[in-house]
Motif scaffolding. Sequence first.
Motif, short mmCIF file in Angstrom:
data_model
loop_
_atom_site.label_atom_id
_atom_site.label_comp_id
_atom_site.label_asym_id
_atom_site.label_seq_id
_atom_site.Cartn_x
_atom_site.Cartn_y
_atom_site.Cartn_z
N SER A 9 41.14 36.55 49.52
CA SER A 9 41.23 35.20 49.13
C SER A 9 41.52 34.44 50.44
N ARG A 26 47.97 24.34 40.23
CA ARG A 26 47.17 24.64 41.47
C ARG A 26 46.39 23.67 41.94
N TYR A 32 36.78 33.71 47.44
CA TYR A 32 37.46 35.00 46.90
C TYR A 32 36.44 36.07 47.14
N GLY A 51 39.46 29.47 37.23
CA GLY A 51 40.50 29.90 38.41
C GLY A 51 41.88 28.70 38.51
N ARG A 53 44.42 29.12 36.71
CA ARG A 53 45.52 29.78 36.64
C ARG A 53 45.64 30.98 37.51
N SER A 54 44.39 31.67 37.71
CA SER A 54 44.40 32.92 38.42
C SER A 54 44.20 32.68 40.11
N VAL A 56 41.24 32.65 41.20
CA VAL A 56 40.13 33.35 41.57
C VAL A 56 38.81 32.70 40.97
N THR A 59 36.59 33.07 36.51
CA THR A 59 37.60 33.70 36.01
C THR A 59 37.92 32.82 34.81
N GLU A 60 38.61 33.22 33.75
CA GLU A 60 39.29 32.34 32.63
C GLU A 60 38.08 31.58 31.73
N THR A 81 40.05 41.86 35.14
CA THR A 81 39.29 40.67 35.12
C THR A 81 39.40 39.39 35.92
N ASP A 82 41.08 39.00 35.90
CA ASP A 82 41.48 37.98 36.48
C ASP A 82 41.74 37.88 38.01
N ARG A 83 41.72 39.42 38.67
CA ARG A 83 41.54 39.51 40.00
C ARG A 83 40.54 40.77 40.35
#
Length: 210
Positions: A9, A26, A32, A51, A53-54, A56, A59-60, A81-83
């Motif tokens: 990352s 964030r 990433y 991304g 929240r994660s 990344v 995602t989401e 899936t989130d990382r």
Amino acid sequence: MKNVTERTSNPFGLRPPFDRTGPDERTAVFGYGDANADFHLIGDHPGVHGGRRSGVPFTETESGVAIGEVARAVGFAEGPTDRPTLENLYCSYVHMCCPPEGETPTEEEYAILERFFDAELRAINAHILLPVGERATDHVLREYTTQRGRLDLDMAALHASEIRGRGFLVVPIREPTEWEDTDREALVARLEAILGRDYRQTKGVATRVG
């Protein structure tokens, strides 16, 4: 053989030049994945492709999850899936900073972040650029190919096609929320076909090998 870094990352330690988010939100979603990748997946901003929240990319959100599923289908991604763990794929955004919920970055903000995106893209030095959606595709075609003036930005027509760039092969991806029945399969087939041949390019010559 290039060996950029083993960091997954934000491998180049980028710092966002501005912050429009609240104190507990964030600030940005940094690049990433595999910094030594041959494939560079390029999205718009965290509000569209995820991304917040994660942390990344891809995602989401509905679009992000759809792209993540394609990455898994062709062997780029595995794990959570989130990382996910990515191999031969690096993901980043044209606009890495998180805009306030529900808002879109301004043209000035896109312009400010352009040099950050360009520096990271050139550091990764991938062979295949995979821009997702109109904004990312327009930017990549304009800045890294000589084809933008000859092409209409018709994402349905450009989806999963191959466009030769200045040292890159560009494969535009239609916004996943607009995919029709065969769009996912066409993208998977295109990526599998590229992976099945010698896709390397001579940098700066814009000639595909194989």
